[in-house]
Design an enzyme around this catalytic site. Structure first.
Site, PDB file in Angstrom:
ATOM      1  CG  HIS A 112     -21.725 -13.758  -5.226  1.00 24.65           C
ATOM      2  ND1 HIS A 112     -21.323 -12.908  -4.228  1.00 24.65           N
ATOM      3  CD2 HIS A 112     -22.364 -12.992  -6.148  1.00 24.65           C
ATOM      4  CE1 HIS A 112     -21.717 -11.667  -4.509  1.00 24.65           C
ATOM      5  NE2 HIS A 112     -22.345 -11.698  -5.676  1.00 24.65           N
ATOM      6  CG  ASP A 114     -17.791 -22.215   0.549  1.00 19.72           C
ATOM      7  OD1 ASP A 114     -18.543 -21.660  -0.267  1.00 19.72           O
ATOM      8  OD2 ASP A 114     -18.062 -22.327   1.756  1.00 19.72           O
TER       9      ASP A 114
END
Length: 858
Positions: free
Chosen positions: A195, A397
């Site tokens: 993730h 990110d």
């Protein structure tokens, strides 16, 4: 979708999909946990009678403490998840803290976000990480066994449950689960989703145990990332660190005979849920004639909060017309408040915002409003809807769902503008946003100005495109894409990417592996082949005498031996010399028996590493003890003189552990540290000698002390003793691990699956040699029997090679280290002189005549 899934799913994540808390009476209660993953995946687990494995978030009183059922008024997606479908992982606090705060947050989080200067590398915290992953793996296997028992009871013997492991906290668990499944015959499919970002090779290799992490992830059949860039980074790491074959076109790689699929699966949000909240949430921002620039983030150094605030200050400096007309509203959700770096970040933010507010504030206006705390989803939706600009500018990110949530909540009657960093995973697809580099403060300030001044028609056009895409690619689409990639949903089998396999190894693959080793125009360079026998040239067999060298491999080795001006061949093995020569039966090559303790050169020169009389007696005692206690149940002992091997390949699985443990105890009791071999344990002399030192010795005695200047070395082997040579030759040789066993760690540059692929490598070498020159009609002859002790020549004096020489030219890279030969100054000088190295005489120093040397067998 849930009705079409053809097998149950076991989800493994660091946290359970709900929050557990104790009330005033100490009784556990379940509370809803917000998040797109939970919203999308929990209904699938519930509908298909699956299981969720995870840590409860608090310290349990005991492993047997029951998980409460959901309350009657719970309407969350997890309300239907029964306690029997939850496998709670309990970890002691003294272990959990170094695992989570130490390794996960202190090491992997900054490393994966390409901020290695913030990462702390600690063997202690990584050991805790490994142990916690073992606990998760054990609980996952327990859940799998329960699931299989239900399926078998219902007659669904052909259904394999799906084990889906999530995120960087559990990168070792997959291989541990796979190993247990193979040992116990449990059927399952396995997948992993990462993730957060996956870093490039030059960042990932900073982690001292990166190979173990990569192999841990590769225990799965499918590995998912958010975007293609992370997939490519992962493939590159696996190829360069583990020597895996990769297919970059189809995102496939091969490890231990398995094809692993690597796929980009951009995660979405529950779009309809956020869109509805955006429509219904009451207005919170009361300012009139004020435009809001909104930032919503965890207080984390990866989010670029300091840069963002400084860019807003730059906006007010460069465009004073926005003073008293624009407010920057930053929500910072507390995170890891007990960590020093996060405390320092909060302090820096407080001081920076205070300074800017003090500089620009007016009696009825402050430029920055700052909330350090959590707000509800309903309040957040109102903020999204009513803001003119959302600024999402992380320094790095994985995806960033704030950008997607902002888009979902927008009212098209007066849409806002999204500013997005290209370093967020979302930056690759949400191109209708204003893409800004968070490090360029002036550019960010100018883009803020542009967003604030953007006309309605442009805002509407950009937002329509963004909403259309995010609505289509919501979190349910993400889950269904994943399930389809795993073959869990009915689809056209011909178009199912899950069925794709790596192409068989071909000669062309060796163009990549070995092309730097061959220059048809340079006939002065030499090639040295050092090849293990069992498991490398010949297939492993139940009995050593059954491991026969294939005739086609024997023929090609015989032909290669005739290229004596270009290539030398050494076959190295743990077998005794007579046994090895009888099995191979070739002349003109070097035999290194007993792991290099006994070396016979093509000209009849023999080197035997001396051992003490004490070792000989200890070996006899060990043989007697093993024969008395563990020479049973298919196990047997092979005495090789200076070596002894305890074989347990034929021992039944249910008896093996106890028998091997007893053998280990006997080894230790008799003063030997057991060395691992394929389905065997070995006792070796206590001398500073292994296959690595033996290989260096062979190269020195064959080519002289300057061998590394003009010799290319290829080493291939299959067992732990070969790893010693691969480590010693790291950066000097091109090394191949030959294994089809799962989860085999190696120091080799590349991997081959079987002796058949080793034969293919030899074919490639022969083909390239044939382009250089014709084979020599004659080659050195080897007598059919070893020379007698009295007639044996001894031309070399050799002491243990120093560690400095063994480690010279070493490189951290497992990649194409053969390029080192193209930078050799001495080789280039010789080439300029037109000198053929093969014709350079090698002077060998005779050992001084002494009683010690006369008695030493060389």
């Amino acid at each position: 979708m849930t009705s079409r899934i053809n097998s149950p799913m076991i989800v493994v994540s660091n946290r359970l999909p709900f929050i557990l808390k104790r009330n005033q009476d100490g009784v556990l209660e379940r509370h809803h946990s917000a998040g797109g993953l939970v919203t999308a995946v929990a209904p699938v687990v519930i509908a298909n009678r699956g299981t969720w494995v995870g840590w409860p978030g608090i310290q349990m009183n005991s492993e047997s403490e029951a998980i409460p059922e959901a309350s009657a008024d719970d309407k969350s997606p997890t309300s239907g998840l029964k306690s029997e479908q939850v496998e709670c992982v309990t970890v002691a606090k003294e272990l959990f803290d170094p695992y989570y705060n130490g390794c996960c947050n202190g090491t992997f989080w900054p490393l994966m976000h390409s901020m290695p200067d913030r990462a702390v590398f600690s063997a202690e915290t990584y050991d805790a990480y490994r142990k916690v992953n073992e606990v998760f793996a054990q609980r996952t296997v327990m859940a799998l066994k329960k699931c299989l028992a239900k399926l078998d009871a219902e007659g669904h013997m052909d259904v394999a449950p799906l084990v889906w492991i999530h995120d960087y906290q559990l990168m070792l668990a997959a291989t541990m689960v796979r190993r247990a499944c193979e040992e116990e015959g449990l059927r399952c499919k396995m997948s992993f989703f990462h993730h957060i970002p996956f870093p490039a090779w030059d960042i990932m290799r900073l982690f001292p145990w990166d190979d173990e992490i990569l192999e841990g992830i590769l225990g799965c059949d499918l590995v998912g990332f958010h975007i293609d860039d992370y997939c490519i980074n992962f493939l590159d790491c696996c190829q360069r660190r583990l020597g895996c074959r990769v297919d970059r076109t189809r995102f496939l790689l091969e490890l231990d005979g398995r094809t692993i699929h690597v796929k980009s699966l951009p995660i979405g949000i529950p779009y309809d849920h956020f869109a509805e909240m955006g429509r219904s949430a009451p207005k919170i921002l009361k300012e009139k004639n004020q435009k809001i620039i909104l930032g919503v983030d965890r207080l984390d150094y990866t989010k670029g909060l300091v840069n963002r605030v400084k860019a807003f200050e730059r906006l007010l400096e460069k465009h004073p017309e926005h003073v008293e007309k624009v407010t920057f509203f930053q929500v910072a959700v507390p995170s890891r408040q007990d960590v020093k770096e996060y405390q320092q970040l909060k302090e820096e933010m407080d001081q920076l915002i205070g300074r800017i507010n003090g500089r620009f504030s007016k009696p009825n206006w402050s430029p920055i409003r700052y909330i350090f705390g959590c707000i509800s989803q309903e309040q957040l939706s109102a903020f999204y809807r009513d803001s003119a600009v959302a600024i999402v500018t992380p320094l790095r990110d994985g995806m960033n769902l704030v950008a997607k949530e902002f888009v979902a909540c927008q009212d098209l009657s007066d849409p806002g503008v999204l500013m997005l960093s290209p370093f967020a995973g979302a930056g690759g697809t949400m191109q209708e946003a204003l893409i800004v580099n968070p490090y360029e403060l002036d550019d960010v300030a100018e883009k803020m100005h542009r967003a604030l001044e953007m006309p309605f028609d442009e805002r509407l056009l950009r937002m329509k495109h963004l909403q259309r895409r995010e609505k289509l690619n919501d979190v349910n689409f993400w889950v269904s894409s994943f399930l389809q990639a795993m073959g869990m949903l009915p689809c056209d089998l011909n178009n199912n990417a899950h069925n794709a396999k790596m192409d068989p190894l071909s000669l062309e693959d060796f163009d990549y592996y070995l092309s730097d080793y061959f220059d048809e125009g340079n006939t002065s360079s030499k090639l040295s082949l050092i090849l293990d026998y069992d498991g490398t040239l010949a297939h492993l067999a139940q009995k050593p005498e059954l491991a026969v060298l294939p005739s086609e491999t024997k023929d090609i080795l015989r032909r290669l031996a005739f290229y004596q001006k270009d290539v030398s061949i050494c076959i190295i093995s743990g077998r005794g010399l007579d046994d090895l020569r009888d099995l191979v039966g070739l002349e003109g090559i070097t035999y290194a028996a007993s792991h290099g303790l006994d070396i016979l050169s093509p000209d009849g020169t023999r080197f035997i590493h001396p051992v003490t009389k004490e070792h000989e007696q200890k070996m006899k005692d060990l043989f007697t003890a093993l024969e008395a206690e563990v020479n049973r149940d298919g196990a047997w002992i092979e005495n090789k003189g200076n070596l002894l091997t305890f074989h347990y390949r034929e021992t039944p699985q249910h008896l093996r552990n106890d028998l091997v443990q007893r053998a280990v105890d006997i080894f230790l009791q008799n003063g030997f540290q057991p060395q691992k071999a394929p389905m065997a344990l070995e006792a070796r002399p206590e001398v500073k000698w292994d296959r690595g030192r033996a290989s260096i010795h062979i190269l020195r005695t064959t080519y002289g002390v300057d061998w590394s200047e003009r010799v290319r070395v290829i080493y291939a082997g299959d067992d732990p003793s070969d790893e010693e040579a691969m480590q010693a030759l790291s950066g000097i040789a091109c090394t191949f691990k030959v294994s089809s066993m799962p989860s085999t760690r190696t120091s080799a540059n590349y991997r081959l699956r079987s002796p058949k692929e080793v034969h293919l490598m030899l074919e490639w070498i022969e083909k390239r040699l044939s382009l250089r020159r014709s084979p020599t009609p004659t080659s050195p002859k080897l007598s059919k029997s070893p020379p007698s002790m009295g007639s044996m020549t001894h031309s070399f004096s050799f002491e243990d090679t120093s560690d400095d020489e063994i480690r010279r030219i070493r490189t951290n890279s497992r990649g194409r280290t053969q390029n080192i030969f193209r930078t050799r100054k001495s080789s280039s000088m010789l080439n300029k002189m037109g000198t053929s190295i093969s014709q350079c005489p090698i002077e060998v120093e005779e050992p001084p005549s002494s009683p010690e040397n006369q008695n030493r067998v060389l």
